[in-house]
Design a protein around this motif. Structure first.
Motif, mmCIF file in Angstrom:
data_model
loop_
_atom_site.group_PDB
_atom_site.id
_atom_site.type_symbol
_atom_site.label_atom_id
_atom_site.label_comp_id
_atom_site.label_asym_id
_atom_site.label_seq_id
_atom_site.Cartn_x
_atom_site.Cartn_y
_atom_site.Cartn_z
ATOM 1 N N VAL A 1 0.821 -1.212 0.000
ATOM 2 C CA VAL A 1 0.000 0.000 0.000
ATOM 3 C C VAL A 1 0.857 1.265 0.000
ATOM 4 O O VAL A 1 0.364 2.336 -0.362
ATOM 5 C CB VAL A 1 -0.995 0.032 1.178
ATOM 6 N N SER A 2 2.124 1.147 0.401
ATOM 7 C CA SER A 2 3.008 2.320 0.412
ATOM 8 C C SER A 2 3.517 2.699 -0.974
ATOM 9 O O SER A 2 4.114 3.771 -1.125
ATOM 10 C CB SER A 2 4.231 2.062 1.292
ATOM 11 N N PHE B 1 -5.379 4.469 2.634
ATOM 12 C CA PHE B 1 -6.541 5.330 2.389
ATOM 13 C C PHE B 1 -6.336 6.174 1.119
ATOM 14 O O PHE B 1 -7.247 6.305 0.305
ATOM 15 C CB PHE B 1 -6.826 6.228 3.608
ATOM 16 N N ARG B 2 -5.130 6.729 0.951
ATOM 17 C CA ARG B 2 -4.861 7.540 -0.248
ATOM 18 C C ARG B 2 -4.999 6.691 -1.501
ATOM 19 O O ARG B 2 -5.602 7.109 -2.484
ATOM 20 C CB ARG B 2 -3.445 8.132 -0.201
ATOM 21 N N LEU C 1 -10.895 4.419 -6.469
ATOM 22 C CA LEU C 1 -12.360 4.326 -6.486
ATOM 23 C C LEU C 1 -12.977 5.520 -7.196
ATOM 24 O O LEU C 1 -12.464 6.638 -7.127
ATOM 25 C CB LEU C 1 -12.913 4.246 -5.055
ATOM 26 N N ASN C 2 -14.093 5.260 -7.849
ATOM 27 C CA ASN C 2 -14.898 6.337 -8.437
ATOM 28 C C ASN C 2 -15.946 6.772 -7.415
ATOM 29 O O ASN C 2 -16.265 6.027 -6.473
ATOM 30 C CB ASN C 2 -15.599 5.840 -9.708
ATOM 31 N N ALA C 3 -16.497 7.951 -7.652
ATOM 32 C CA ALA C 3 -17.524 8.476 -6.742
ATOM 33 C C ALA C 3 -18.635 7.444 -6.565
ATOM 34 O O ALA C 3 -19.094 6.833 -7.539
ATOM 35 C CB ALA C 3 -18.087 9.773 -7.304
ATOM 36 N N ILE D 1 -9.521 13.250 2.027
ATOM 37 C CA ILE D 1 -9.255 12.756 0.666
ATOM 38 C C ILE D 1 -10.514 12.210 -0.003
ATOM 39 O O ILE D 1 -10.427 11.516 -1.013
ATOM 40 C CB ILE D 1 -8.146 11.667 0.679
ATOM 41 N N GLY D 2 -11.672 12.517 0.553
ATOM 42 C CA GLY D 2 -12.915 12.131 -0.117
ATOM 43 C C GLY D 2 -13.390 10.722 0.158
ATOM 44 O O GLY D 2 -14.134 10.148 -0.636
#
Ligand SMILES: C[S@@+](CC[C@H](N)C(=O)[O-])C[C@H]1O[C@@H](n2cnc3c(N)ncnc32)[C@H](O)[C@@H]1O
Length: 199
Positions: free
Chosen positions: A87-88, A118-119, A125-127, A177-178
């Motif tokens: 993930v890094s 998370f980033r 992902l899309n909205a 970050i949404g």
């Protein structure tokens, strides 16, 4: 190891209750990325019961082959070859993904790795798409049970970078970050199933 396969009793204990929750979240056809697949027991159970999903296992490159015995035994058409994913990594270089699942990873990763997870999830992902994160979490700096406090001590003895994460920190990270917390389900054994939605 059981029958030559890596084995997690915790996965056997929690896979059905997790399935019942994620089935309501990932209810549309799509490709589902699993981060930190581990033994592959979750991947097999969820792919068997959610045939509308194409399950994409992944794990840290040092661990990405661990799930192969379970995947090979199950031989399911809707499980892809596992991908090495730390993930890094600055760029995850993945095919299009429609949802993300991860279990028992946030307390194993260092905090910078959790932020990176998370980033990365927000970036792929899309909205409207969801990220389900299962595991033990703290609230307002407090453990939810004595056993979780003991588990946290045990983790930190192995590696001070590990430890149960606090919901306030996760929400702050997601909000920036949404990734907005949509649901926080209580689960057996002092665990939670968190549903984050990309906005
Ligand atoms: C406690 S295991 C959980 C495995 C499985 N999800 C489960 O619930 O049994 C933690 C997993 O996180 C993975 N992991 C740790 N650091 C990681 C990183 N930086 N990137 C991706 N996966 C990581 C480990 O390789 C391991 O598979």
């Amino acid at each position: 190891m059981t029958d030559g396969k890596p084995y997690s009793q915790a996965c056997e204990n929690n896979k059905q209750v997790i399935l019942e929750k994620i089935a309501t979240v990932f209810n549309e056809p799509g490709i589902l990325l699993e981060i930190g697949t581990g033994t592959g027991q979750h991947a097999v159970h969820f792919a068997q019961h959610l045939p509308h999903l194409q399950w994409q296992p992944s794990d840290h490159p040092s661990n990405a082959q661990l799930c192969m015995p379970w995947l090979e035994d199950a031989n399911l058409p809707n499980i892809n070859t596992p991908l090495p994913l730390d993930v890094s990594a600055p760029d995850w270089r993945l095919p299009p993904i429609n949802g993300v699942f991860s279990a028992n990873t946030a307390h194993i990763m260092s905090w910078p790795e959790v932020e990176a997870m998370f980033r990365g999830v927000a970036a792929i992902l899309n909205a409207g798409e969801a990220f389900c994160l299962y595991g033990p979490f703290n609230y307002g700096g407090q453990f939810t049970s004595p056993s979780n406090r003991q588990f946290d001590t045990h983790l930190k003895q192995q590696n001070p970078e590990m430890g149960i994460r606090d919901m306030d920190d996760l929400k702050r990270t997601g909000d920036a970050i949404g990734l907005v917390l949509e649901s926080d389900f209580e689960m057996p054994a002092n665990n939670r199933l968190l549903v984050w939605r990309r906005c």
